[in-house]
Scaffold this motif. Structure first.
Motif, PDB file in Angstrom:
ATOM      1  N   GLY A   1     -11.731  10.765  -9.808  1.00 44.25           N
ATOM      2  CA  GLY A   1     -10.629  10.230 -10.600  1.00 44.25           C
ATOM      3  C   GLY A   1      -9.453   9.748  -9.785  1.00 44.25           C
ATOM      4  N   PHE A   2      -9.481  10.003  -8.485  1.00 46.14           N
ATOM      5  CA  PHE A   2      -8.325   9.676  -7.656  1.00 46.14           C
ATOM      6  C   PHE A   2      -8.779   8.978  -6.378  1.00 46.14           C
ATOM      7  CE2 PHE A   2      -7.281  13.550 -10.039  1.00 46.14           C
ATOM      8  CZ  PHE A   2      -6.216  13.075 -10.777  1.00 46.14           C
ATOM      9  N   GLY A   3      -7.810   8.536  -5.602  1.00 49.14           N
ATOM     10  CA  GLY A   3      -8.091   7.904  -4.321  1.00 49.14           C
ATOM     11  C   GLY A   3      -7.249   6.668  -4.121  1.00 49.14           C
ATOM     12  N   PRO A   4      -7.280   6.116  -2.926  1.00 48.24           N
ATOM     13  CA  PRO A   4      -6.513   4.907  -2.624  1.00 48.24           C
ATOM     14  C   PRO A   4      -7.112   3.693  -3.318  1.00 48.24           C
ATOM     15  CG  PRO A   4      -7.208   6.047  -0.617  1.00 48.24           C
ATOM     16  CD  PRO A   4      -7.936   6.671  -1.745  1.00 48.24           C
ATOM     17  N   ARG A   5      -6.243   2.813  -3.785  1.00 46.40           N
ATOM     18  CA  ARG A   5      -6.649   1.541  -4.375  1.00 46.40           C
ATOM     19  C   ARG A   5      -5.889   0.435  -3.653  1.00 46.40           C
ATOM     20  NH1 ARG A   5      -9.775   4.673  -6.528  1.00 46.40           N
ATOM     21  NH2 ARG A   5      -9.859   5.220  -8.713  1.00 46.40           N
ATOM     22  N   ILE A   6      -6.610  -0.462  -3.054  1.00 48.89           N
ATOM     23  CA  ILE A   6      -6.010  -1.608  -2.369  1.00 48.89           C
ATOM     24  C   ILE A   6      -6.377  -2.849  -3.162  1.00 48.89           C
ATOM     25  CG2 ILE A   6      -5.977  -3.002  -0.263  1.00 48.89           C
ATOM     26  CD1 ILE A   6      -6.704  -0.404   1.267  1.00 48.89           C
ATOM     27  N   GLY A   7      -5.382  -3.652  -3.483  1.00 50.29           N
ATOM     28  CA  GLY A   7      -5.615  -4.876  -4.240  1.00 50.29           C
ATOM     29  C   GLY A   7      -4.727  -5.994  -3.726  1.00 50.29           C
ATOM     30  N   THR A   8      -4.747  -7.081  -4.431  1.00 50.35           N
ATOM     31  CA  THR A   8      -3.898  -8.213  -4.072  1.00 50.35           C
ATOM     32  C   THR A   8      -2.924  -8.497  -5.200  1.00 50.35           C
ATOM     33  OG1 THR A   8      -5.520  -9.790  -4.938  1.00 50.35           O
ATOM     34  CG2 THR A   8      -5.633  -9.279  -2.578  1.00 50.35           C
ATOM     35  N   ILE A   9      -1.829  -9.153  -4.839  1.00 44.97           N
ATOM     36  CA  ILE A   9      -0.833  -9.599  -5.807  1.00 44.97           C
ATOM     37  C   ILE A   9      -0.694 -11.107  -5.662  1.00 44.97           C
ATOM     38  CG2 ILE A   9       0.370  -7.393  -5.904  1.00 44.97           C
ATOM     39  CD1 ILE A   9       2.441  -8.490  -3.960  1.00 44.97           C
ATOM     40  N   ASP A  10      -0.073 -11.728  -6.637  1.00 41.57           N
ATOM     41  CA  ASP A  10      -0.045 -13.196  -6.651  1.00 41.57           C
ATOM     42  C   ASP A  10       1.169 -13.813  -5.972  1.00 41.57           C
ATOM     43  OD1 ASP A  10       1.889 -12.552  -8.479  1.00 41.57           O
ATOM     44  OD2 ASP A  10       0.982 -13.621 -10.145  1.00 41.57           O
ATOM     45  N   ASN A  11       1.899 -13.049  -5.175  1.00 44.72           N
ATOM     46  CA  ASN A  11       3.113 -13.590  -4.522  1.00 44.72           C
ATOM     47  C   ASN A  11       2.841 -14.498  -3.316  1.00 44.72           C
ATOM     48  OD1 ASN A  11       4.282 -11.952  -6.411  1.00 44.72           O
ATOM     49  ND2 ASN A  11       5.818 -11.185  -5.031  1.00 44.72           N
ATOM     50  N   PRO A  12       1.904 -14.499  -2.512  1.00 44.71           N
ATOM     51  CA  PRO A  12       0.710 -13.657  -2.401  1.00 44.71           C
ATOM     52  C   PRO A  12       1.005 -12.384  -1.607  1.00 44.71           C
ATOM     53  CG  PRO A  12       0.627 -15.322  -0.706  1.00 44.71           C
ATOM     54  CD  PRO A  12       1.909 -15.564  -1.498  1.00 44.71           C
ATOM     55  N   GLY A  13       0.063 -11.466  -1.646  1.00 43.58           N
ATOM     56  CA  GLY A  13       0.233 -10.256  -0.870  1.00 43.58           C
ATOM     57  C   GLY A  13      -0.732  -9.163  -1.282  1.00 43.58           C
ATOM     58  N   TRP A  14      -0.374  -7.955  -0.872  1.00 47.34           N
ATOM     59  CA  TRP A  14      -1.208  -6.768  -1.055  1.00 47.34           C
ATOM     60  C   TRP A  14      -0.513  -5.742  -1.931  1.00 47.34           C
ATOM     61  CZ3 TRP A  14      -6.008  -7.014   0.666  1.00 47.34           C
ATOM     62  CH2 TRP A  14      -6.303  -7.890   1.712  1.00 47.34           C
TER      63      TRP A  14
END
Length: 98
Positions: free
Chosen positions: A22-35
């Motif tokens: 149920g837990f842990g690191p989540r890495i994604g992207t954003i639209d600015n662009p970025g992380w």
């Protein structure tokens, strides 16, 4: 130790047969662009800790990063070249556990 190796070891140390479901690191992207980075803190040594928002702005509009905690999670967001900055900020913050 490289921050990616550190994150892998930190994650492995949290895994107890239940936490990782149920837990842990989540890495994604954003639209600015970025992380974006989100790490749920429940069940870790950082459970319940607070980090007021820390923001770093540099000379270019995509050259920034920020970290904070909210709802028992560490959050980070930054420009496209700052994934390492977010991971290092998380690593440094976890080492400040008293």
């Amino acid at each position: 130790m490289d921050v990616l190796d550190w994150l892998a070891r930190w994650y492995a140390a949290q895994c107890d047969g239940d936490w990782e479901h149920g837990f842990g690191p989540r890495i994604g992207t954003i639209d600015n662009p970025g992380w974006s980075l989100k790490v749920e803190l429940a069940g870790t040594d950082c459970d319940g800790r607070v980090l007021e928002r820390v923001t770093h702005n540099y000379e270019h509009e995509t050259d920034w990063w920020t970290c904070w905690t909210d709802d028992n999670a560490f959050h980070g967001a930054g420009g496209p070249l700052h994934l390492r900055s977010l991971l290092e900020a998380f690593r440094d913050w976890t080492k400040d556990v008293a």
